[in-house]
Design a protein around this motif. Structure first.
Motif, PDB file in Angstrom:
ATOM      1  N   ASP A   8      50.643  40.843  45.502  1.00 53.03           N
ATOM      2  CA  ASP A   8      49.595  40.964  46.534  1.00 53.03           C
ATOM      3  C   ASP A   8      48.781  42.244  46.363  1.00 53.03           C
ATOM      4  N   LYS A   9      49.268  43.158  45.519  1.00 51.57           N
ATOM      5  CA  LYS A   9      48.559  44.431  45.344  1.00 51.57           C
ATOM      6  C   LYS A   9      47.597  44.408  44.148  1.00 51.57           C
ATOM      7  N   MET A  10      47.285  43.208  43.674  1.00 54.76           N
ATOM      8  CA  MET A  10      46.297  43.128  42.592  1.00 54.76           C
ATOM      9  C   MET A  10      44.914  43.459  43.140  1.00 54.76           C
ATOM     10  N   SER A  11      44.139  44.219  42.362  1.00 57.02           N
ATOM     11  CA  SER A  11      42.743  44.466  42.746  1.00 57.02           C
ATOM     12  C   SER A  11      42.003  43.128  42.638  1.00 57.02           C
ATOM     13  N   ILE A  12      40.800  43.048  43.214  1.00 55.59           N
ATOM     14  CA  ILE A  12      40.022  41.794  43.180  1.00 55.59           C
ATOM     15  C   ILE A  12      39.776  41.371  41.737  1.00 55.59           C
ATOM     16  N   SER A  13      39.379  42.349  40.899  1.00 52.87           N
ATOM     17  CA  SER A  13      39.081  42.000  39.504  1.00 52.87           C
ATOM     18  C   SER A  13      40.354  41.580  38.762  1.00 52.87           C
TER      19      SER A  13
END
Length: 332
Positions: A122-127
């Motif tokens: 869930d901590k992935m950046s949008i890109s």
């Protein structure tokens, strides 16, 4: 210590049953979403299935033997075709996903099979999320992904729809209480620890943590002061609470402890004293319980849960606590 299939089956029987069927029927999904509270065994089970996929001599057709060359290398974290990705600072960056894609475009070092685990997906950046999405849309037949999260609602629906979801159930606190006592924790302290975490290791660490011992005292003191007058409670926030609960994780911990005090008071009123977790404070809590009502305690617990949501929404912690104190004193 590496947990075996049988040990993990005790903790998450439904998840292990599903995975066993997948291996036996040779229907392992290309991507799994492992979602559930911290300490429920997500990472251990992802690694267990990884060992089963690479194992050279499976037991009963689905359990990793834990003794072959591949099992041992995965246990020690150095198998060339198993990749673990964790947040770099606050998030998983797009460069980490691109590096993973580059790695996976190469042939497997020893076979065609490759596995990657994304911890705190869930901590992935949008890109990074968009980059991963492309990766999931064109899966290699021999590639398996494990996305681990405590907050699936923070992830792109398009990513979730491409994964098979495995939901991890919270562990029964009684089971953890028993394990803690077996590991030398005082029976009076174990129930509180078991309410705060699902993880035996985290509970054992909290048990010997000076900061945590002090946190409990401050929380009990705040409740006592709340019952006197709101001015004194606001002063105590400045002099003790904000000095001790500085980091966000600590602030969550403070709210969790505060909620447990109100729960204990309610249990005392309902004649369920065996369920209270602040065992060392039971005499004082019985006195406090005489001076309040069940309706008021329920309203106060709702106020604490509301404060927790405000903290998650990045409200200023100082303002949040000041508002909470005033709310907790309403109707006193």
């Amino acid at each position: 210590m590496v947990k075996t299939w049988d040990q993990l089956e005790e903790l998450q029987p439904a998840v292990l049953r599903m995975l066993k069927n997948s291996i036996v029927k040779n229907r392992v999904a290309h991507a799994y979403l492992l979602e559930g509270q911290r300490g429920t065994g997500k990472k251990e089970i992802a690694l267990l299935l990884t060992r089963a996929l690479f194992c050279q001599s499976r037991i009963d057709g689905y359990k990793p033997c834990e003794a072959c060359h591949n099992c041992r290398r995965i246990q020690s974290g150095n198998h060339p075709d198993v990749h673990l990705v964790e947040p770099d600072g606050q998030s998983i960056k797009v460069d980490q996903i691109r590096a993973l894609q580059a790695e996976f475009s190469k042939k497997g070092v020893e076979s065609l099979r490759k596995v990657y685990l994304l911890v705190h997906a869930d901590k992935m950046s949008i890109s990074a999320s968009n980059s991963l999405l492309k990766f999931l849309e064109e899966p290699n037949a021999e590639t398996t992904a494990f996305l681990l999260t405590e907050q699936p609602q923070q992830m792109l629906p398009t990513i979730l729809s491409r994964c098979q979801t495995l939901s991890f159930q919270p562990l029964p606190p009684q089971k953890l209480v028993k394990q803690l006592i077996e590991n030398g924790v005082e029976p009076k302290k174990a129930p509180l620890l078991a309410q705060l975490t699902n993880s035996l290791d985290e509970a054992l660490a909290l048990n010997v943590d000076e900061w945590f011992a002090q946190a409990q005292k401050i929380v009990v003191k705040l409740y006592e002061v709340l019952e006197k007058n709101h001015l004194e409670a606001l002063v105590m926030l400045q002099t003790e609470w904000f000095q001790h609960f500085k980091e966000k994780e600590q602030q969550y911990r403070g709210l969790d402890l505060l909620l447990l005090i109100f729960k204990d008071l309610l249990y005392i009123q309902l004649d369920k004293e065996e369920q209270i977790v602040f065992k060392g404070e039971s005499d004082r809590l019985k006195q406090f319980a005489l001076r309040t009502s069940g309706r008021r305690l329920t309203a106060q617990m709702s106020a604490i849960l509301d404060a927790n949501k405000k903290l998650s929404a990045n409200m200023n912690p100082q303002l949040m606590m000041e508002q909470l104190v005033l709310k907790l004193q309403e109707g006193s």
